[in-house]
Design a protein around this motif. Structure first.
Motif, mmCIF file in Angstrom:
data_model
loop_
_atom_site.group_PDB
_atom_site.id
_atom_site.type_symbol
_atom_site.label_atom_id
_atom_site.label_comp_id
_atom_site.label_asym_id
_atom_site.label_seq_id
_atom_site.Cartn_x
_atom_site.Cartn_y
_atom_site.Cartn_z
ATOM 1 N N MET A 129 -41.007 -30.520 -12.388
ATOM 2 C CA MET A 129 -41.564 -29.157 -12.435
ATOM 3 C C MET A 129 -43.044 -29.150 -12.040
ATOM 4 O O MET A 129 -43.651 -28.074 -11.937
ATOM 5 C CB MET A 129 -41.387 -28.569 -13.831
ATOM 6 N N ASN A 130 -43.615 -30.331 -11.911
ATOM 7 C CA ASN A 130 -45.029 -30.431 -11.499
ATOM 8 C C ASN A 130 -45.968 -29.647 -12.415
ATOM 9 O O ASN A 130 -46.967 -29.080 -11.954
ATOM 10 C CB ASN A 130 -45.188 -29.967 -10.045
ATOM 11 N N GLY A 131 -45.652 -29.601 -13.689
ATOM 12 C CA GLY A 131 -46.561 -28.957 -14.637
ATOM 13 C C GLY A 131 -46.506 -27.446 -14.675
ATOM 14 O O GLY A 131 -47.268 -26.817 -15.405
ATOM 15 N N HIS A 132 -45.597 -26.833 -13.901
ATOM 16 C CA HIS A 132 -45.484 -25.372 -13.893
ATOM 17 C C HIS A 132 -44.064 -24.965 -14.255
ATOM 18 O O HIS A 132 -43.144 -25.744 -14.143
ATOM 19 C CB HIS A 132 -45.808 -24.826 -12.487
ATOM 20 N N GLY A 133 -43.935 -23.692 -14.616
ATOM 21 C CA GLY A 133 -42.589 -23.155 -14.813
ATOM 22 C C GLY A 133 -42.160 -23.153 -16.259
ATOM 23 O O GLY A 133 -42.935 -23.411 -17.174
ATOM 24 N N GLU A 134 -40.878 -22.844 -16.446
ATOM 25 C CA GLU A 134 -40.335 -22.696 -17.789
ATOM 26 C C GLU A 134 -39.143 -23.619 -17.976
ATOM 27 O O GLU A 134 -38.410 -23.888 -17.020
ATOM 28 C CB GLU A 134 -39.865 -21.252 -18.001
ATOM 29 N N LEU A 135 -38.968 -24.052 -19.198
ATOM 30 C CA LEU A 135 -37.853 -24.923 -19.546
ATOM 31 C C LEU A 135 -37.195 -24.335 -20.795
ATOM 32 O O LEU A 135 -37.890 -23.925 -21.707
ATOM 33 C CB LEU A 135 -38.399 -26.338 -19.815
ATOM 34 N N TRP A 136 -35.887 -24.279 -20.777
ATOM 35 C CA TRP A 136 -35.147 -23.723 -21.915
ATOM 36 C C TRP A 136 -34.213 -24.781 -22.469
ATOM 37 O O TRP A 136 -33.693 -25.598 -21.717
ATOM 38 C CB TRP A 136 -34.231 -22.580 -21.491
ATOM 39 N N ILE A 137 -33.992 -24.707 -23.756
ATOM 40 C CA ILE A 137 -32.904 -25.476 -24.362
ATOM 41 C C ILE A 137 -32.015 -24.470 -25.081
ATOM 42 O O ILE A 137 -32.504 -23.692 -25.906
ATOM 43 C CB ILE A 137 -33.437 -26.538 -25.345
#
Ligand code: ATP
Ligand code: MG
Length: 89
Positions: A1-9
């Motif tokens: 993600m290169n340190g950007h964006g969103e991650l969901w679990i």
């Protein structure tokens, strides 16, 4: 993600399995490498940045030790790792 964006679990229950979905909106995994990402030492990160062991170890733990399953669905902006673990009681 290169340190950007969103991650969901996300977690949910499916018949006799728990589904844990880890999703991100990063660049995605190119189709031509998707069949290799669980191989030991396969990495697209630079020297010293990644070992290429993260997914291999995950696969061994989920599939080898817990008789579960890991699948990946990926396109740019939408990558999902779906981990299924059997419920034993
Ligand atoms: N969420 C993701 N989005 C895009 N590419 C991914 C993603 N997860 C894995 N990959 C690709 O799969 C490769 C292998 O992943 P893996 O986690 O096994 O190793 P790594 O991340 O490169 O290194 P390490 O986990 O040891 O830091 C990565 O180098 C990358 O190319
Ligand atoms: Mg990794």
């Amino acid at each position: 993600m290169n340190g950007h964006g969103e991650l969901w679990i996300r977690t949910s229950c499916e018949n006799n399995h728990v589904l844990v979905e880890i999703a991100d909106n990063g660049p995605g995994i190119p189709p031509e490498i998707q069949s290799h990402i669980f191989e030991p030492f396969f990495t697209t990160k630079g020297v010293g940045e990644g070992t290429g062991l993260g997914l291999h170890i995950s696969y061994r733990v989920v599939v080898g030790q817990h008789q579960g399953d890991i699948q990946v669905i990926s396109q740019p902006g939408d990558t999902r790792f779906q981990v299924r673990l059997p419920i034993t009681s």
